[in-house]
Design an enzyme around this catalytic site. Structure first.
Site, PDB file in Angstrom:
ATOM      1  N   ALA A  72       0.824  -1.186  -0.122  1.00 18.01           N
ATOM      2  CA  ALA A  72       0.016   0.073   0.031  1.00 18.01           C
ATOM      3  C   ALA A  72       0.941   1.271   0.049  1.00 18.01           C
ATOM      4  O   ALA A  72       2.110   1.184   0.439  1.00 18.01           O
ATOM      5  CB  ALA A  72      -0.803  -0.019   1.454  1.00 18.01           C
ATOM      6  N   GLY A 112       0.663  -5.236   0.697  1.00 14.83           N
ATOM      7  CA  GLY A 112      -0.726  -5.077  -0.167  1.00 14.83           C
ATOM      8  C   GLY A 112      -0.283  -5.645  -1.746  1.00 14.83           C
ATOM      9  O   GLY A 112      -0.995  -6.222  -2.179  1.00 14.83           O
ATOM     10  N   GLU A 115      -0.826  -9.414  -0.914  1.00 15.88           N
ATOM     11  CA  GLU A 115      -2.290  -9.559  -0.816  1.00 15.88           C
ATOM     12  C   GLU A 115      -2.978  -9.353  -2.221  1.00 15.88           C
ATOM     13  O   GLU A 115      -3.625 -10.190  -2.494  1.00 15.88           O
ATOM     14  CB  GLU A 115      -2.814  -8.595   0.105  1.00 15.88           C
ATOM     15  CG  GLU A 115      -2.222  -8.717   1.775  1.00 15.88           C
ATOM     16  CD  GLU A 115      -2.411  -7.516   2.397  1.00 15.88           C
ATOM     17  OE1 GLU A 115      -2.378  -6.420   2.112  1.00 15.88           O
ATOM     18  OE2 GLU A 115      -3.350  -8.138   3.594  1.00 15.88           O
ATOM     19  N   GLU A 135       4.060  -5.477   7.351  1.00 17.31           N
ATOM     20  CA  GLU A 135       3.225  -4.335   7.754  1.00 17.31           C
ATOM     21  C   GLU A 135       3.617  -4.114   9.274  1.00 17.31           C
ATOM     22  O   GLU A 135       3.444  -3.283   9.848  1.00 17.31           O
ATOM     23  CB  GLU A 135       1.626  -4.895   7.677  1.00 17.31           C
ATOM     24  CG  GLU A 135       1.180  -4.618   6.339  1.00 17.31           C
ATOM     25  CD  GLU A 135       1.402  -5.840   5.292  1.00 17.31           C
ATOM     26  OE1 GLU A 135       2.207  -6.856   5.654  1.00 17.31           O
ATOM     27  OE2 GLU A 135       0.630  -5.870   4.355  1.00 17.31           O
TER      28      GLU A 135
HETATM   29  N1  T1G Z   1       4.696   3.335   0.089  1.00 17.58           N
HETATM   30  C1  T1G Z   1       5.226   4.700  -0.384  1.00 17.58           C
HETATM   31  N2  T1G Z   1       6.282   4.894  -0.803  1.00 17.58           N
HETATM   32  C2  T1G Z   1       7.364   4.001  -0.738  1.00 17.58           C
HETATM   33  C3  T1G Z   1       6.755   2.555  -0.377  1.00 17.58           C
HETATM   34  C4  T1G Z   1       5.532   2.319   0.049  1.00 17.58           C
HETATM   35  N3  T1G Z   1       5.080   1.428   0.302  1.00 17.58           N
HETATM   36  N4  T1G Z   1       7.873   1.674  -0.464  1.00 17.58           N
HETATM   37  C5  T1G Z   1       8.890   2.626  -0.802  1.00 17.58           C
HETATM   38  N5  T1G Z   1       8.652   3.998  -1.107  1.00 17.58           N
HETATM   39  C6  T1G Z   1       9.456   4.798  -1.371  1.00 17.58           C
HETATM   40  C7  T1G Z   1      10.520   5.169  -0.361  1.00 17.58           C
HETATM   41  O1  T1G Z   1       9.917   5.961   0.318  1.00 17.58           O
HETATM   42  C8  T1G Z   1      11.669   5.853  -1.444  1.00 17.58           C
HETATM   43  O2  T1G Z   1      10.957   7.195  -1.743  1.00 17.58           O
HETATM   44  C9  T1G Z   1      11.291   4.975  -2.680  1.00 17.58           C
HETATM   45  O3  T1G Z   1      10.134   4.711  -2.532  1.00 17.58           O
HETATM   46  C10 T1G Z   1      12.246   3.915  -2.983  1.00 17.58           C
HETATM   47  O4  T1G Z   1      12.293   3.206  -1.682  1.00 17.58           O
HETATM   48  C11 T1G Z   1      -2.843  -2.778   3.213  1.00 17.58           C
HETATM   49  C12 T1G Z   1      -1.127  -1.786   4.790  1.00 17.58           C
HETATM   50  C13 T1G Z   1      10.290  -1.917  -1.506  1.00 17.58           C
HETATM   51  C14 T1G Z   1      12.203  -2.838  -0.587  1.00 17.58           C
HETATM   52  O5  T1G Z   1       6.366  -1.882   3.999  1.00 17.58           O
HETATM   53  O6  T1G Z   1      10.701  -1.991   2.036  1.00 17.58           O
HETATM   54  O7  T1G Z   1       0.977  -2.887   2.102  1.00 17.58           O
HETATM   55  O8  T1G Z   1      13.039   8.581  -0.934  1.00 17.58           O
HETATM   56  O9  T1G Z   1      14.477   3.961  -0.999  1.00 17.58           O
HETATM   57  O10 T1G Z   1      15.824   0.528  -1.036  1.00 17.58           O
HETATM   58  O11 T1G Z   1      -1.836  -4.807   4.242  1.00 17.58           O
HETATM   59  O12 T1G Z   1      11.096   0.501  -0.364  1.00 17.58           O
HETATM   60  O13 T1G Z   1      12.689   7.988  -3.398  1.00 17.58           O
HETATM   61  O14 T1G Z   1      11.143   9.534  -2.099  1.00 17.58           O
HETATM   62  O15 T1G Z   1      13.270   1.830   0.141  1.00 17.58           O
HETATM   63  O16 T1G Z   1      15.091  -0.297  -3.191  1.00 17.58           O
HETATM   64  C15 T1G Z   1       3.889  -2.507   3.047  1.00 17.58           C
HETATM   65  C16 T1G Z   1       8.215  -0.674   2.168  1.00 17.58           C
HETATM   66  C17 T1G Z   1       3.221  -1.352   3.121  1.00 17.58           C
HETATM   67  C18 T1G Z   1       7.440  -2.069   1.878  1.00 17.58           C
HETATM   68  C19 T1G Z   1      12.539  -1.050  -1.923  1.00 17.58           C
HETATM   69  N6  T1G Z   1       5.120  -2.544   2.210  1.00 17.58           N
HETATM   70  N7  T1G Z   1       9.302  -0.370   1.237  1.00 17.58           N
HETATM   71  O17 T1G Z   1      13.760  -0.757  -1.316  1.00 17.58           O
HETATM   72  O18 T1G Z   1      14.211   1.764  -2.248  1.00 17.58           O
HETATM   73  S1  T1G Z   1       1.866  -1.343   4.372  1.00 17.58           S
HETATM   74  C20 T1G Z   1       6.172  -2.241   2.717  1.00 17.58           C
HETATM   75  C21 T1G Z   1      10.571  -1.139   1.291  1.00 17.58           C
HETATM   76  C22 T1G Z   1       0.872  -2.277   3.251  1.00 17.58           C
HETATM   77  C23 T1G Z   1      -1.393  -3.616   3.387  1.00 17.58           C
HETATM   78  C24 T1G Z   1      -0.525  -2.820   4.361  1.00 17.58           C
HETATM   79  C25 T1G Z   1      11.455  -0.893   0.121  1.00 17.58           C
HETATM   80  C26 T1G Z   1      11.692  -1.630  -0.909  1.00 17.58           C
HETATM   81  P1  T1G Z   1      12.203   8.442  -2.024  1.00 17.58           P
HETATM   82  P2  T1G Z   1      13.533   2.809  -1.103  1.00 17.58           P
HETATM   83  P3  T1G Z   1      14.919   0.145  -2.127  1.00 17.58           P
END
Ligand code: T1G
Length: 701
Positions: A72, A112, A115, A135
């Protein structure tokens, strides 16, 4: 139309294309295909198009760019439901869809993203792909069916392990678990289309929501509840995850699906989730430095020199060896060199015993380590890090020598934890190449690296420092030059306040207990005993001398002067046995009581609430001064430093975020009540009803 609704209409975020009878939906929302407004609309439109066209026999969903869907869009958390991207609705639509759907996964399918894939009938992936439900690391829970579908695929135990750790697994393991149906060699899209074609007529369509949960015994959930008491002390979302997973095992799918939505919102609205989301972004923001862009030239670090093979030098060396960068390490005495190498080898052998690296890894890393007594052997190193005794004269002497030895373009770094890097740079002819790299002990374990930008440090050297931090898997935060930079400067104030409370009547155990209750693994006195009381004592002497003040003679100085240096002498503020647990020492309790009466202090009771406020707000107040002086770029940077360098609980978001949660007006009132003067920036923000988070945003930081 609200801005958020305006954001909704982005048909280009999901492109439709055809390969014969297969409809392909490609998600294009760089950089990580987060489920932002516009993505659900595009996917739903694609499914409607597939349903309306008899020629379409199956659907493939794939991510454009470097990854599938990374989850998400965390930036949209907290928005009113009607403005949040409808991930649940999209997954529900997939679950009831009449034609086969195939998720084609590369990069990551997280949260997500997984999911969404679990809502499909099938999942195929390249072998490098990773899938997971992280999450819990954001203080929330899988809110689009993950708590109900994952246990139905991998069983209760594995699902709990994945959801509570938040760690991803590789595609190969996912296939073994039944999470992925096929590993695609070569072109993922071609493989996914072929898989869809071969399953176009499969009926009945496999739906995870129709499966049962294996291994969902009461004992499994009871054990999970017991486990999170330690692994996730004080956190909300882990217990909600267990509750929902248990519903998956014992209730119809729809009941668990419905319950999940409300519990997701409960978790998302918690201060803990706000804290963890704050840190998620703050950690990434910390890597952004005004003026430094991808175009800023950097030096690739292919070799490192380290001066000093003591605790810090050895630990620093291991970071480079772990990243495959050869190290030449210098000492002045052979026995010190041998001792240092022995410690490094022992550390690696211990890691190998735990199965985290192989014995071949140990030998490979040790083979990249060259010991020497001759500083001249550092002449070809791309970077040289001085990690010797915290004494300015010694450091100046070393940097003077280095100036004549190091090759042109080499970076000269000091691991000093408090001293003036400008003064160190001033003895060289190349101040633009001098930087501070403040590692935290143990340097091969602690993730924080304070990157100290001296007045003349060039942009290129700074950018190289930031890139190096990433390469050696550190969280790099740029700080300015002052006594103690950011972390130690704040911790000195924190220590002052802790000692002052004991003078006033608090006992050391209660002061530590207040911080343990807040979620820190160690309170101020436990931490001082671990770091070594003599170090703090020497710094206080140095600071008093610099300020022309009398030699400090506080109760803690008296403890040190009895030769009690902390854990390293099995005796400090506390006594330490084999188990290294702190135990009260009656003599020290008496020493403190005698000190109070000598100073004419009548001891008073200090409760946990007061102790917690005085300790945390002393950090916040010093942090505000650090921001005013520009020593740290952002309040978020300070939070990152405190979480990765000092064990402040991530679910509190760090001291500055914690203060925002308490309300800065309340923080100012409490500071004044306990005799501290609020920093001007803190007072200003409180007067305006502002927050540190808002200050960061207003500065565009
Ligand atoms: N939402 C918004 N922005 C995100 C994002 C996300 N989920 N993931 C990464 N970004 C942005 C980050 O801030 C950065 O922005 C850029 O993308 C590159 O990220 C309903 C509620 C995927 C392994 O927790 O683990 O789904 O600094 O530097 O090192 O059940 O990003 O460039 O402006 O980290 O290559 C669950 C979180 C969400 C994954 C890539 N998902 N992201 O790593 O790049 S909750 C996560 C990561 C959810 C549902 C629930 C990593 C990555 P900027 P980065 P990276």
């Amino acid at each position: 139309m609200t801005n958020a609704q305006a954001e909704m209409v982005h048909p280009e975020m999901v492109q439709q294309s055809r390969d014969g009878e297969i409809l392909i939906l490609t998600i294009n929302n760089p950089p990580v295909n987060a489920f932002s407004p516009g993505v659900p609309e595009g996917l739903k439109a694609g499914l409607d198009a597939a349903a309306a066209d008899d020629a379409v026999k199956a659907v493939v969903i794939i991510g454009g760019g470097r990854t599938f869907v990374a989850g998400a869009d965390i930036k949209t958390f907290g928005r009113p439901r009607e403005e949040a991207p409808d991930l649940r609705g999209t997954v529900a639509k997939l679950d009831g869809f009449s034609k086969p759907t195939v998720a084609a996964i590369h990069g990551t399918a997280l949260g997500g993203g997984l999911e969404l894939a679990l809502g499909c009938n099938y999942r195929v992936a390249v072998k490098e792909a990773q899938v997971g439900l992280p999450e819990v690391k954001l203080g929330v829970l899988p809110g689009a069916g993950g708590t109900q579908r994952l246990p139905r695929v991998v069983g209760a135990q594995k699902a709990l392990e994945m959801m509570l750790s938040g760690n991803p697994i590789k595609a190969g393991e996912a296939q073994k678990l039944g999470l992925v149906d096929e590993i695609v060699d070569g072109d993922l899209l071609a493989g996914a289309v072929a898989f869809a074609r071969s399953h176009a007529d499969a009926r009945p369509l496999p739906r995870i929501s129709e499966k049962g949960v294996e291994g969902g015994s009461p004992e499994v959930f009871a054990a999970a509840r017991e486990g999170i008491k330690k692994s996730h002390r004080g956190q909300l979302s882990p217990s909600l995850i267990i509750e929902l997973a248990e519903m998956a095992a014992n209730k119809p799918f729809q009941e668990g699906w419905d319950a999940e939505s409300g519990k997701f919102v409960e978790a998302m609205n918690s201060p803990q989730s706000r804290g963890l989301r704050h840190i998620f972004f703050a950690e990434r923001e910390a890597g952004k430095i005004p003026g430094i862009t991808k175009a800023t030239p950097t030096t690739e670090i292919k070799s490192a020199g380290i001066i000093g093979a003591g605790t810090m030098g050895g630990g620093i060396a291991m970071n480079f060896l772990n990243a495959g960068i050869p190290v030449t390490i210098v000492e002045t005495q052979q026995d010190a060199l041998d001792r240092g190498l022995g410690v490094i080898r022992k550390n690696y052998e211990n890691t190998a015993k735990k199965g985290r690296i192989s014995t071949e890894d140990v030998e490979k890393r040790m083979s990249m380590l060259t010991p020497t007594l001759d500083m001249g052997d550092l002449k070809d190193a791309d970077i040289i890090i001085e990690a010797v005794f915290e004494n300015m004269d010694v450091k100046k002497e070393i940097f003077t020598k280095l100036d004549g030895i190091a090759k042109s373009g080499a970076i000269l770094a000091s691991n000093t934890s408090t001293l003036d890097v400008n003064e160190i740079a001033s003895v060289t002819k190349r101040p633009e190449s001098v930087i501070g790299l403040h590692f935290f002990s143990p340097a091969n374990v602690m993730k924080l690296l304070e990157i100290v930008r001296a007045d003349k440090t060039s942009d290129s050297v700074l950018a190289t420092g930031m890139a190096l931090a990433k390469k050696i898997k550190k969280v790099g935060v740029v700080v300015g030059v002052c006594d103690g930079f950011v972390g130690n400067r704040m911790v000195h104030r924190y220590g002052d306040e802790a000692r002052k409370m004991v003078e006033e009547g608090a006992n050391v155990q209660d002061v530590d207990a207040a911080m343990n209750a807040l979620g820190l693994p160690m309170g101020p006195f436990q931490m001082s005993d671990m770091a070594g009381l003599d170090i703090g004592h020497a710094i206080r002497q140095h600071q008093a001398k610099e300020r022309g003040e009398p030699k400090p003679d506080g109760w803690l100085d008296r403890i040190v002067e009895r030769g009690r240096k902390g854990q390293k002498t099995a005796a400090g503020i506390y006594d330490y046995g084999e188990d290294r647990k702190p135990r009260e020492n009656a003599e020290m309790t008496q020493l403190i009581a005698d000190y109070r009466s000598e100073k004419g202090i009548t001891p008073r009771e200090i409760g946990q609430d007061e102790a917690t406020k005085r300790l945390t707000y002393s950090l916040v107040n010093e942090g505000a001064k650090i921001l005013e002086e520009g020593i740290a770029q952002r309040a978020g940077d300070i939070d990152v430093i405190y979480i990765y360098g000092y064990g402040f609980p991530a679910y509190r978001g760090g001291p500055m975020q914690y203060a925002d949660e308490q309300g800065l007006k309340n923080v100012v009132a409490d500071l004044k009540q306990y005799g501290q003067t609020p920093a001007p920036l803190l007072q200003k923000l409180a007067d305006e009803g502002g927050t540190f988070g808002g200050w960061d945003k207003a500065k565009g930081k």
